[in-house]
Design a protein around this motif. Structure first.
Motif, mmCIF file in Angstrom:
data_model
loop_
_atom_site.group_PDB
_atom_site.id
_atom_site.type_symbol
_atom_site.label_atom_id
_atom_site.label_comp_id
_atom_site.label_asym_id
_atom_site.label_seq_id
_atom_site.Cartn_x
_atom_site.Cartn_y
_atom_site.Cartn_z
ATOM 1 N N PRO A 56 0.800 -1.225 0.000
ATOM 2 C CA PRO A 56 0.000 0.000 0.000
ATOM 3 C C PRO A 56 0.833 1.277 0.000
ATOM 4 O O PRO A 56 0.442 2.287 -0.601
ATOM 5 N N GLN A 57 2.004 1.233 0.651
ATOM 6 C CA GLN A 57 2.864 2.417 0.697
ATOM 7 C C GLN A 57 3.328 2.833 -0.701
ATOM 8 O O GLN A 57 3.573 4.022 -0.949
ATOM 9 N N GLN A 58 3.462 1.865 -1.608
ATOM 10 C CA GLN A 58 3.818 2.189 -2.991
ATOM 11 C C GLN A 58 2.576 2.546 -3.807
ATOM 12 O O GLN A 58 2.620 3.434 -4.669
ATOM 13 N N LEU A 59 1.475 1.862 -3.512
ATOM 14 C CA LEU A 59 0.248 2.116 -4.270
ATOM 15 C C LEU A 59 -0.246 3.545 -4.082
ATOM 16 O O LEU A 59 -0.706 4.181 -5.038
ATOM 17 N N ILE A 60 -0.174 4.082 -2.873
ATOM 18 C CA ILE A 60 -0.669 5.441 -2.653
ATOM 19 C C ILE A 60 0.127 6.445 -3.484
ATOM 20 O O ILE A 60 -0.432 7.378 -4.072
ATOM 21 N N LYS A 61 1.435 6.225 -3.592
ATOM 22 C CA LYS A 61 2.266 7.126 -4.398
ATOM 23 C C LYS A 61 1.902 7.014 -5.875
ATOM 24 O O LYS A 61 1.806 8.026 -6.583
ATOM 25 N N GLN A 151 -5.187 12.645 2.920
ATOM 26 C CA GLN A 151 -5.599 12.836 4.312
ATOM 27 C C GLN A 151 -5.985 11.500 4.947
ATOM 28 O O GLN A 151 -5.589 11.203 6.085
ATOM 29 N N TRP A 152 -6.754 10.687 4.193
ATOM 30 C CA TRP A 152 -7.135 9.363 4.698
ATOM 31 C C TRP A 152 -5.892 8.508 4.947
ATOM 32 O O TRP A 152 -5.767 7.872 5.995
ATOM 33 N N TRP A 153 -4.970 8.481 3.973
ATOM 34 C CA TRP A 153 -3.794 7.632 4.109
ATOM 35 C C TRP A 153 -2.956 8.047 5.309
ATOM 36 O O TRP A 153 -2.477 7.188 6.069
ATOM 37 N N ASN A 154 -2.763 9.318 5.507
ATOM 38 C CA ASN A 154 -1.954 9.800 6.633
ATOM 39 C C ASN A 154 -2.578 9.430 7.976
ATOM 40 O O ASN A 154 -1.865 9.214 8.964
ATOM 41 N N ALA A 155 -3.919 9.331 8.002
ATOM 42 C CA ALA A 155 -4.604 9.006 9.255
ATOM 43 C C ALA A 155 -4.822 7.500 9.440
ATOM 44 O O ALA A 155 -5.152 7.056 10.551
ATOM 45 N N GLU A 156 -4.632 6.733 8.375
ATOM 46 C CA GLU A 156 -4.894 5.286 8.442
ATOM 47 C C GLU A 156 -3.909 4.605 9.398
ATOM 48 O O GLU A 156 -2.700 4.719 9.234
ATOM 49 N N LYS A 157 -4.452 3.879 10.381
ATOM 50 C CA LYS A 157 -3.603 3.241 11.381
ATOM 51 C C LYS A 157 -3.049 1.907 10.893
ATOM 52 O O LYS A 157 -1.912 1.536 11.225
ATOM 53 N N ASP A 158 -3.846 1.166 10.110
ATOM 54 C CA ASP A 158 -3.397 -0.136 9.602
ATOM 55 C C ASP A 158 -2.904 0.046 8.178
ATOM 56 O O ASP A 158 -3.634 -0.113 7.215
ATOM 57 N N LYS A 159 -1.632 0.378 8.046
ATOM 58 C CA LYS A 159 -1.058 0.657 6.729
ATOM 59 C C LYS A 159 -0.929 -0.599 5.853
ATOM 60 O O LYS A 159 -0.643 -0.490 4.673
ATOM 61 N N SER A 160 -1.171 -1.786 6.432
ATOM 62 C CA SER A 160 -1.165 -2.993 5.618
ATOM 63 C C SER A 160 -2.472 -3.143 4.845
ATOM 64 O O SER A 160 -2.539 -3.888 3.871
ATOM 65 N N LEU A 161 -3.529 -2.462 5.309
ATOM 66 C CA LEU A 161 -4.871 -2.555 4.717
ATOM 67 C C LEU A 161 -5.328 -4.012 4.618
ATOM 68 O O LEU A 161 -5.980 -4.419 3.655
ATOM 69 N N GLY A 162 -5.001 -4.776 5.642
ATOM 70 C CA GLY A 162 -5.340 -6.197 5.629
ATOM 71 C C GLY A 162 -6.765 -6.509 6.050
ATOM 72 O O GLY A 162 -7.210 -7.650 5.912
ATOM 73 N N TYR A 163 -7.493 -5.527 6.547
ATOM 74 C CA TYR A 163 -8.857 -5.784 7.016
ATOM 75 C C TYR A 163 -9.822 -5.985 5.841
ATOM 76 O O TYR A 163 -9.547 -5.577 4.715
ATOM 77 N N LYS A 164 -10.944 -6.639 6.116
ATOM 78 C CA LYS A 164 -11.872 -7.048 5.074
ATOM 79 C C LYS A 164 -12.995 -6.028 4.877
ATOM 80 O O LYS A 164 -13.438 -5.383 5.830
ATOM 81 N N VAL A 165 -13.437 -5.919 3.627
ATOM 82 C CA VAL A 165 -14.574 -5.056 3.288
ATOM 83 C C VAL A 165 -15.482 -5.805 2.316
ATOM 84 O O VAL A 165 -15.034 -6.682 1.574
#
Length: 223
Positions: A56-61, A151-165
């Motif tokens: 995700p750290q590369q995807l946001i860029k 703004q969302w990315w900077n505030a996101e606590k789980d930078k792995s984004l492993g949670y389900k939706v």
């Protein structure tokens, strides 16, 4: 395989199965949406695709870079031609495509922040009549989407984004939805480059192979 762009009866065949969105892979009366290639691989009997999503750290860029490029391209669009079709055999205007490119980001944020289910029509909400009538208008909308995304990315606590939706193509990790949204925007940015070239306009700062590296983009510009 059904080509809904070039097969006159293709869309009707999908509608008969209750399918109203593409891409999709169907066998008889069974089908799976093509948004997650791992699901497609399993459906056709393969053991995965071998594709590994970028962190995700590369995807946001990459996503922000794509959206910035799209802003530049959209500002180059001649206003008198913004309601022309992107391609002749699909009833979608350049205005609608350009708005949709940023609406993808807004839809993602509604799911990520507000918990809105990512439905079939979620990213396809069109602009209201009489709004976003120029490239500058749409680029301004894009600026707000980029600001909120960062703004969302900077505030996101789980930078792995492993949670389900929950999405219309099944329960997915947010990482998968994030990657899907990134390359979805990138594919439409490539299509805008095609539009500018058709108009005889040199795109302002073309996306490079490095910019798009690691994204599972379709081979063709229009599927």
């Amino acid at each position: 395989m059904i080509d809904v762009l070039n097969d006159p009866g293709g869309r009707e065949k999908l509608l008969a199965l209750g399918i109203r969105n593409v891409p999709v892979v169907a066998k008889g009366e069974s089908y799976v949406f093509g948004q997650n290639l791992e699901d497609v691989a399993e459906f056709v009997g393969l053991q995965g695709t071998g594709h590994k999503p970028l962190p995700p750290q590369q995807l946001i860029k990459k996503w922000v870079n794509v959206l910035r490029a799209a802003q530049r391209y959209i500002r180059q669009l001649p206003t008198p031609r913004i309601n022309e079709r992107v391609i002749e055999n699909r009833d979608r205007s350049i205005r609608i495509l350009s708005h949709h490119l940023f609406r993808i980001g807004e839809a993602f944020l509604e799911s990520a922040i507000d918990g809105v289910e990512y439905s079939v029509t979620h990213a396809n909400v069109p602009p209201r009549d009489g709004t976003f009538l120029t490239g500058a208008d749409i680029a301004g909308y894009g600026e707000d989407v980029i600001r909120r995304l960062e703004q969302w990315w900077n505030a996101e606590k789980d930078k792995s984004l492993g949670y389900k939706v929950k999405t219309y193509y099944g329960v997915q990790s947010m990482h998968v939805v994030f990657e899907r949204s990134t390359w979805h925007s990138a594919q439409h940015a490539r299509q805008l480059i095609h539009v500018l070239e058709r108009f005889g306009i040199e795109p302002d700062g073309r996306l490079t192979a490095d910019d798009l590296a690691g994204l599972p983009l379709p081979e063709r510009l229009f599927e």
